[in-house]
Scaffold this motif. Structure first.
Motif, PDB file in Angstrom:
ATOM      1  N   GLU A  76     -13.498   5.494   3.438  1.00 51.13           N
ATOM      2  CA  GLU A  76     -13.319   5.886   4.833  1.00 51.13           C
ATOM      3  C   GLU A  76     -12.566   7.206   4.964  1.00 51.13           C
ATOM      4  N   ARG A  77     -11.872   7.629   3.886  1.00 47.75           N
ATOM      5  CA  ARG A  77     -10.971   8.762   4.049  1.00 47.75           C
ATOM      6  C   ARG A  77     -11.114   9.872   3.008  1.00 47.75           C
ATOM      7  N   PHE A  78     -12.094   9.778   2.118  1.00 48.66           N
ATOM      8  CA  PHE A  78     -12.190  10.823   1.104  1.00 48.66           C
ATOM      9  C   PHE A  78     -13.634  11.169   0.791  1.00 48.66           C
ATOM     10  N   ASP A  79     -13.802  12.408   0.379  1.00 48.23           N
ATOM     11  CA  ASP A  79     -15.116  12.973   0.062  1.00 48.23           C
ATOM     12  C   ASP A  79     -15.289  13.020  -1.456  1.00 48.23           C
ATOM     13  N   PRO A  80     -16.448  12.619  -2.007  1.00 46.36           N
ATOM     14  CA  PRO A  80     -16.611  12.569  -3.468  1.00 46.36           C
ATOM     15  C   PRO A  80     -16.482  13.916  -4.165  1.00 46.36           C
ATOM     16  N   GLN A  96      -9.500  -1.798  -2.136  1.00 46.13           N
ATOM     17  CA  GLN A  96      -8.986  -0.440  -2.305  1.00 46.13           C
ATOM     18  C   GLN A  96     -10.126   0.570  -2.395  1.00 46.13           C
ATOM     19  N   GLY A  97     -11.182   0.221  -3.117  1.00 46.21           N
ATOM     20  CA  GLY A  97     -12.324   1.116  -3.234  1.00 46.21           C
ATOM     21  C   GLY A  97     -13.027   1.331  -1.914  1.00 46.21           C
ATOM     22  N   GLU A  98     -13.244   0.252  -1.181  1.00 45.81           N
ATOM     23  CA  GLU A  98     -13.939   0.349   0.102  1.00 45.81           C
ATOM     24  C   GLU A  98     -13.115   1.138   1.111  1.00 45.81           C
ATOM     25  N   ASP A 104       0.841  -1.192   0.000  1.00 47.05           N
ATOM     26  CA  ASP A 104       0.000   0.000   0.000  1.00 47.05           C
ATOM     27  C   ASP A 104       0.875   1.240   0.000  1.00 47.05           C
ATOM     28  N   GLU A 105       0.400   2.301  -0.680  1.00 45.11           N
ATOM     29  CA  GLU A 105       1.215   3.496  -0.825  1.00 45.11           C
ATOM     30  C   GLU A 105       1.031   4.487   0.303  1.00 45.11           C
ATOM     31  N   TYR A 106      -0.050   4.357   1.079  1.00 43.79           N
ATOM     32  CA  TYR A 106      -0.322   5.302   2.157  1.00 43.79           C
ATOM     33  C   TYR A 106      -0.563   4.577   3.470  1.00 43.79           C
ATOM     34  N   GLY A 107      -0.108   5.220   4.546  1.00 42.76           N
ATOM     35  CA  GLY A 107      -0.425   4.746   5.889  1.00 42.76           C
ATOM     36  C   GLY A 107      -1.725   5.387   6.351  1.00 42.76           C
ATOM     37  N   LYS A 108      -1.910   5.457   7.667  1.00 40.30           N
ATOM     38  CA  LYS A 108      -3.104   6.076   8.216  1.00 40.30           C
ATOM     39  C   LYS A 108      -3.107   7.564   7.904  1.00 40.30           C
ATOM     40  N   MET A 109      -4.242   8.069   7.409  1.00 45.01           N
ATOM     41  CA  MET A 109      -4.332   9.459   6.979  1.00 45.01           C
ATOM     42  C   MET A 109      -5.110  10.272   8.008  1.00 45.01           C
ATOM     43  N   THR A 110      -4.539  11.409   8.425  1.00 41.65           N
ATOM     44  CA  THR A 110      -5.182  12.271   9.410  1.00 41.65           C
ATOM     45  C   THR A 110      -5.097  13.727   8.961  1.00 41.65           C
ATOM     46  N   SER A 111      -5.752  14.611   9.726  1.00 40.55           N
ATOM     47  CA  SER A 111      -5.717  16.050   9.464  1.00 40.55           C
ATOM     48  C   SER A 111      -4.866  16.784  10.489  1.00 40.55           C
ATOM     49  N   GLU A 112      -3.913  16.089  11.094  1.00 37.86           N
ATOM     50  CA  GLU A 112      -3.047  16.726  12.083  1.00 37.86           C
ATOM     51  C   GLU A 112      -2.223  17.831  11.437  1.00 37.86           C
ATOM     52  N   GLY A 113      -1.920  18.874  12.206  1.00 37.89           N
ATOM     53  CA  GLY A 113      -1.053  19.921  11.695  1.00 37.89           C
ATOM     54  C   GLY A 113      -1.391  21.292  12.245  1.00 37.89           C
ATOM     55  N   LEU A 122     -17.746   6.708  -6.029  1.00 38.32           N
ATOM     56  CA  LEU A 122     -16.406   7.024  -5.553  1.00 38.32           C
ATOM     57  C   LEU A 122     -15.556   5.761  -5.459  1.00 38.32           C
ATOM     58  N   GLU A 123     -16.155   4.684  -5.019  1.00 36.17           N
ATOM     59  CA  GLU A 123     -15.425   3.411  -4.920  1.00 36.17           C
ATOM     60  C   GLU A 123     -14.927   2.968  -6.294  1.00 36.17           C
ATOM     61  N   LEU A 124     -15.772   3.066  -7.312  1.00 37.63           N
ATOM     62  CA  LEU A 124     -15.380   2.666  -8.663  1.00 37.63           C
ATOM     63  C   LEU A 124     -14.323   3.612  -9.229  1.00 37.63           C
ATOM     64  N   ALA A 125     -14.456   4.903  -8.941  1.00 42.28           N
ATOM     65  CA  ALA A 125     -13.456   5.866  -9.393  1.00 42.28           C
ATOM     66  C   ALA A 125     -12.081   5.508  -8.842  1.00 42.28           C
ATOM     67  N   ARG A 126     -12.024   5.151  -7.573  1.00 42.05           N
ATOM     68  CA  ARG A 126     -10.753   4.782  -6.961  1.00 42.05           C
ATOM     69  C   ARG A 126     -10.186   3.507  -7.586  1.00 42.05           C
ATOM     70  N   GLN A 127     -11.035   2.561  -7.918  1.00 41.47           N
ATOM     71  CA  GLN A 127     -10.559   1.324  -8.546  1.00 41.47           C
ATOM     72  C   GLN A 127      -9.926   1.615  -9.903  1.00 41.47           C
ATOM     73  N   ILE A 128     -10.534   2.507 -10.673  1.00 40.08           N
ATOM     74  CA  ILE A 128      -9.948   2.889 -11.964  1.00 40.08           C
ATOM     75  C   ILE A 128      -8.591   3.538 -11.736  1.00 40.08           C
ATOM     76  N   GLY A 129      -8.525   4.425 -10.743  1.00 42.45           N
ATOM     77  CA  GLY A 129      -7.253   5.060 -10.428  1.00 42.45           C
ATOM     78  C   GLY A 129      -6.187   4.044 -10.072  1.00 42.45           C
ATOM     79  N   MET A 130      -6.530   3.040  -9.282  1.00 40.87           N
ATOM     80  CA  MET A 130      -5.555   2.049  -8.843  1.00 40.87           C
ATOM     81  C   MET A 130      -5.004   1.237 -10.008  1.00 40.87           C
ATOM     82  N   ILE A 131      -5.794   1.042 -11.060  1.00 41.15           N
ATOM     83  CA  ILE A 131      -5.278   0.358 -12.246  1.00 41.15           C
ATOM     84  C   ILE A 131      -4.285   1.252 -12.971  1.00 41.15           C
ATOM     85  N   SER A 132      -4.609   2.539 -13.109  1.00 44.43           N
ATOM     86  CA  SER A 132      -3.724   3.449 -13.855  1.00 44.43           C
ATOM     87  C   SER A 132      -2.421   3.723 -13.119  1.00 44.43           C
TER      88      SER A 132
END
Length: 374
Positions: free
Chosen positions: A275-279, A269-271, A3-12, A223-233
Motif C-alpha cells: 500500500e505504501r511502496f513502489d517496487p 507485513q508484506g501486504e 510495528d515500527e512505522y505509523g501512517k506514512m505520508t508525503s507531507e512536507g 515486492l511482498e516477498l522482498a518485504r517479508q525477507i526484510g522483516m526476518i532480517s
C-alpha cells in the motif's frame, strides 16, 4: 509484534536544485527533497538537529520516532529546529523513480539514475545551507540507512577529499556532532547479499518485465516477498519465538494445512507494504544502501573517519544480526581523536529494529549526549 512505522505520508515542504550532478557522473535535471521541520531556528541559526530516516521511512519524524520528539524530549522543539528529509530516490515526495522525467514527460521508472548515499547527503547539505539557512548543525542523527547518512554528513564536512564547504563566518564546524546508530562503515557482502535476495524476489515476479511493468499491474508478489525477507532480517530468533512460538490459527502443526501465526504475521507485513511502496523505488533504494562506503574516494574508511574530529556518539543494538554491534565498534575505533567519542549499547531482543522500537533507551542516550554539545 510492535510495528515500527505509523501512517506514512508525503507531507512536507520542497527544496529543489536544478542539474544536480551525481557521483556516477549522471545529472538529474531536477533534484527535489521533501522535508519537514519541527521547532524554530534561533537567532544564531545554529540550533539545528538533522534526523535521517531508514530504508522505508519518510520526512514525518513524528510518525516513526515520535517518542523522541517534543518538549523535554531528545528532539526538544523548544530548543531545536529539527529537520527531517525524505531522501533523494525515496517515494515520499522527493525525486524518485515515480517522478516525471522532463525528457519524456513520463515517470522515470527503471531509467531513474543511480543515486549514492554521498549524493543524498550532498543534497541535504544544500537544503540546510541554502534552504534552511543554518549557520551550523548541532547534530546529525540516524539509524540503519539513516546512520549511513549520518556518517556521510560527518565525513563530508570533515574530509579533505570531499567537496569544500562554503565559507562561513562561524568558528564552529558546520556539523558539530553526530550520532550514527545500527550501521557500519560500509555495506558488507552479508548486507548486500540480503538486499540482493530481496531484489531477486521482485525480478522473478512474472509481472516485473525488466522494470517495464504496467503501473496498474505491478509485481506485487515479488515486492511482498522482498518485504517479508526484510522483516526476518530486522528482528531476531528470540523475538520471533517469544511472540509466535509454534502457535497456529487452526491447531494443525504439519504439512500444507498448518497455518502458523508467524506465517500470518509475515503475510500481513508484506501486504501492508504494497500500500505504501513502489517496487522500482525499493530496488533503487537498496542499491543506494549497497553504495554505502565512507572510504570510497577518500583513501579507505580508516582515512575518512580519522578526519572526523567532532564529538560522535555511536549506538548499536546488542541483538542486531543485520548490522552486528562489532560494526559499530569499528566506527568508534576508527574515529579521529580530539572530538570526544561515546559508545552506547542498546539492550533489546528486537534486533535491528531496536533502534526504532527501544525509543526510551535510544532517546535517553541521544538526550544525554546532546546536552554535552555546545
Amino acid at each position: 509484534m510492535e510495528d515500527e512505522y505509523g501512517k506514512m505520508t508525503s507531507e512536507g515542504d520542497k527544496f529543489t536544485i536544478k542539474n544536480f550532478k551525481l557521483e556516477s557522473g549522471e545529472t538529474l535535471p531536477t533534484a527535489t527533497l521533501n522535508y519537514r521541520t519541527y521547532g524554530a531556528l534561533n537567532e544564531a541559526k545554529d540550533n539545528v538537529i538533522v534526523v535521517c530516516h531508514a530504508l522505508t521511512g519518510n520526512a514525518s519524524l513524528d510518525g516513526w520516532w515520535g517518542g523522541l520528539l517534543g518538549e523535554g524530549k531528545a528532539f526538544d522543539t523548544n530548543k531545536y529546529l529539527v529537520v527531517c528529509c525524505n531522501i533523494l530516490g525515496s517515494c515520499y515526495g522527493s525525486t524518485s523513480p515515480t517522478s516525471i522525467d522532463p525528457s519524456t514527460s513520463l515517470p522515470y521508472g527503471i531509467t531513474f539514475p543511480d543515486v549514492s548515499v554521498q549524493d543524498g547527503v550532498r543534497l541535504q547539505l544544500a537544503l540546510l545551507k541554502e534552504g534552511i539557512g543554518a549557520s551550523s548543525i548541532k547534530s546529525v542523527i540516524g539509524g540503519s540507512f539513516g546512520g549511513m547518512q549520518t556518517l556521510e554528513f560527518a565525513v563530508q564536512t570533515s574530509s579533505p577529499h570531499s567537496p569544500p564547504n562554503p565559507p562561513s563566518s562561524s568558528p564552529k564546524p558546520y556539523v558539530r556532532s553526530c550520532i550514527p546508530i545500527a550501521c557500519g562503515t560500509r555495506h558488507t557482502a552479508w548486507q548486500i547479499g540480503i538486499s540482493e535476495v530481496q531484489r531477486q524476489c521482485i525480478y522473478k515476479d512474472p509481472k516485473w518485465l525488466n522494470g517495464n511493468f504496467t503501473p496498474t499491474d505491478p509485481p506485487r508478489a515479488g515486492l511482498e516477498l522482498a518485504r517479508q525477507i526484510g522483516m526476518i532480517s530486522y528482528r531476531t530468533k528470540d523475538a520471533y519465538d517469544n511472540k509466535f512460538g509454534r502457535e497456529t490459527k487452526n491447531g494443525v502443526e504439519y504439512g500444507k494445512y498448518a497455518h502458523w501465526e508467524v506465517k500470518s504475521y509475515l503475510e500481513y507485513q508484506g501486504e501492508k507494504f504494497l500500500e505504501r511502496f513502489d517496487p522500482i523505488t525499493y530496488i533503487k533504494l537498496t542499491e543506494q544502501m549497497d553504495s554505502h562506503d565512507v572510504g570510497r574516494g577518500r583513501g579507505g574508511c580508516a582515512s575518512a573517519l580519522g578526519q572526523v574530529k567532532i564529538p560522535v556518539c555511536v549506538m548499536g543494538i546488542d541483538s542486531d544480526v543485520l548490522y552486528p554491534i562489532e560494526q559499530q565498534r569499528e566506527i568508534y575505533d576508527l574515529l579521529g581523536g580530539g572530538g570526544g567519542r561515546k559508545f552506547i549499547e542498546i539492550k533489546s531482543e528486537a534486533g535491528h529494529d531496536g533502534f526504532l522500537l527501544e525509543q526510551e533507551q535510544v532517546g535517553r542516550g541521544i538526550q544525554e549526549f546532546l546536552d554535552l554539545i555546545e
